[in-house]
Motif scaffolding. Structure first.
Motif, short mmCIF file in Angstrom:
data_model
loop_
_atom_site.label_atom_id
_atom_site.label_comp_id
_atom_site.label_asym_id
_atom_site.label_seq_id
_atom_site.Cartn_x
_atom_site.Cartn_y
_atom_site.Cartn_z
N PRO A 150 5.40 -8.63 19.69
CA PRO A 150 4.88 -7.65 18.73
C PRO A 150 5.99 -6.71 18.26
CG PRO A 150 4.15 -7.13 20.95
CD PRO A 150 4.80 -8.47 21.03
N PRO A 151 5.78 -6.05 17.14
CA PRO A 151 6.83 -5.23 16.53
C PRO A 151 7.00 -3.87 17.20
CG PRO A 151 4.86 -5.16 15.18
CD PRO A 151 4.59 -6.13 16.28
N TYR A 152 7.57 -3.86 18.39
CA TYR A 152 7.79 -2.60 19.09
C TYR A 152 9.28 -2.33 19.35
CZ TYR A 152 2.77 -2.83 20.08
OH TYR A 152 1.40 -2.91 19.97
N GLY A 153 10.17 -3.18 18.81
CA GLY A 153 11.59 -3.02 19.06
C GLY A 153 12.29 -2.22 17.98
N GLU A 154 13.62 -2.18 18.11
CA GLU A 154 14.44 -1.40 17.16
C GLU A 154 14.44 -2.01 15.77
OE1 GLU A 154 18.30 -1.12 18.85
OE2 GLU A 154 17.66 0.14 20.54
N GLN A 155 14.08 -3.29 15.67
CA GLN A 155 14.12 -3.97 14.37
C GLN A 155 12.95 -3.60 13.47
OE1 GLN A 155 14.13 -8.05 15.57
NE2 GLN A 155 16.27 -8.03 16.22
N ASP A 156 11.96 -2.88 14.02
CA ASP A 156 10.76 -2.53 13.25
C ASP A 156 10.55 -1.02 13.23
OD1 ASP A 156 9.65 -5.30 12.81
OD2 ASP A 156 9.73 -5.28 15.00
N THR A 157 9.92 -0.56 12.17
CA THR A 157 9.65 0.86 12.03
C THR A 157 8.39 1.25 12.80
OG1 THR A 157 8.27 0.53 10.07
CG2 THR A 157 10.66 0.81 9.71
N ASP A 158 8.21 2.53 13.03
CA ASP A 158 7.00 3.02 13.68
C ASP A 158 5.77 2.70 12.84
OD1 ASP A 158 8.47 4.03 15.77
OD2 ASP A 158 8.53 6.08 14.98
N GLU A 159 5.92 2.72 11.53
CA GLU A 159 4.79 2.41 10.64
C GLU A 159 4.32 0.97 10.85
OE1 GLU A 159 6.85 5.89 9.21
OE2 GLU A 159 7.56 3.86 9.70
#
Length: 322
Positions: free
Chosen positions: A179-188
């Motif tokens: 899931p998108p929880y790393g540095e490559q993804d924004t909080d949004e």
């Protein structure tokens, strides 16, 4: 012709699922939908630096578990060893990866089948967990049975919950669930993913349910012991054991009921000595009609080791306090 129709139905289901799920998430940065062909959930989003990304969540409930338990009692130490054998039936799609058993009193000296299995308390206590983290296959394959799960306790046997989780089929593939929880993804994006995942979970609750069963585990003896209340507790466990299929003969069940009710009547009348005699006869019947373990249990026995342990050791505890 039938194959063509089946294929068309699957395609229609797939398209309908995507359309319905897209409608739920069309205003989100993350798009999510249920894939009925693979029976898992697909998530897509755009990473600022890497472009389109896709991941798949395969709920860990595509297993067909069975658990068998038996108990050994050390009278000198007042110590019970709870032992378990776990199977994953051949209909399973995933390996059986995690086994959890509830315990209502402290446990110690736990064992696992071999070094490929890890074990420990789950989230602070009250739930003992085994997980197969080593070897080529992470879990018990379909059609296999594994024994060697055990722990010790001073707690009396009672009926407890067990939970089972499969190993995700997409693990280690390009579609691995990340899931998108790393540095490559924004909080949004991460927040959008959380909302979409929760929406799918609410829409397909049956797809997210974990697999559970009943078994035996330890519980603390009552602090304020009351013989009548404890006997009612035993009667309740006997009824549940019958419902669970641990008592396999109606005539034997009725015989056990008759002795339990007769003992209760004598306790209500203050005739503890007579009640004790009836309960001793009950233990004799339990020993005659049941087996302590599954191994070597003769055909024709009508109490499984679970029912044997529940009834024998709780009735024995009651007798010792009359």
């Amino acid at each position: 012709m039938k194959l063509k129709i089946s294929f068309l139905i699957i395609c229609m289901l797939f398209i309908t699922s995507i359309t319905f799920s897209t409608a739920l998430t069309q205003n989100e940065l993350v798009r999510g939908f249920y894939d009925p062909v693979n029976d898992w959930f697909v998530f897509e989003w755009d990473r600022p630096e890497y472009g389109k990304t896709m991941t798949v969540y395969d709920p860990p409930n595509k297993i067909e578990p069975d658990i068998r338990a038996f108990l050994n009692f050390n009278a000198e130490l007042n110590e019970y060893r709870y032992s378990y054998e776990v199977s994953n039936y051949k209909e399973a799609v995933q390996p059986l990866y995690i086994i959890q058993i509830k315990h209502l009193m402290g446990i110690y000296n736990a064992t696992q089948p071999n070094e490929d299995w890890d074990m420990g308390e789950y989230r602070g206590g009250g739930l003992w967990e085994w997980a197969k983290v080593g070897g080529e296959i992470y879990g018990i394959l379909a059609g296999e049975t594994v024994s060697g799960f055990s722990f010790k306790s001073h707690g009396l046997p009672t009926i407890v919950n067990a939970a089972f989780f499969g190993y995700e089929r997409n693990e280690g593939t390009k579609l691995e669930f990340l899931p998108p929880y790393g540095e490559q993804d924004t909080d949004e994006i991460a927040n959008s993913f959380d909302r979409v995942f929760s929406s799918l979970e609410a829409t397909y609750p049956e797809k997210f349910e974990y697999v559970s069963a009943k078994t035996i585990g330890p519980t603390a003896p009552p602090l304020d012991f009351n013989p009548l209340s404890f006997l009612d507790y035993i009667i309740g466990m006997k009824h549940e054991a019958s419902t669970l299929g641990w008592i396999t003969n109606k005539g034997i069940e009725m015989s056990l009921d008759a002795k339990l009710e007769a003992a209760k009547k004598k306790l209500e009348q203050g005739q503890n000595s007579t009640a004790k005699n009836i309960l001793n006869a009950l233990i004799n019947e339990i020993e005659a009609q049941g087996c302590e373990t599954y191994e070597g249990c003769l055909k024709g026995k009508h109490l499984t080791p679970e029912a044997y342990a529940l009834l024998k050791y709780n009735v024995q505890y009651l007798i010792e306090r009359l």
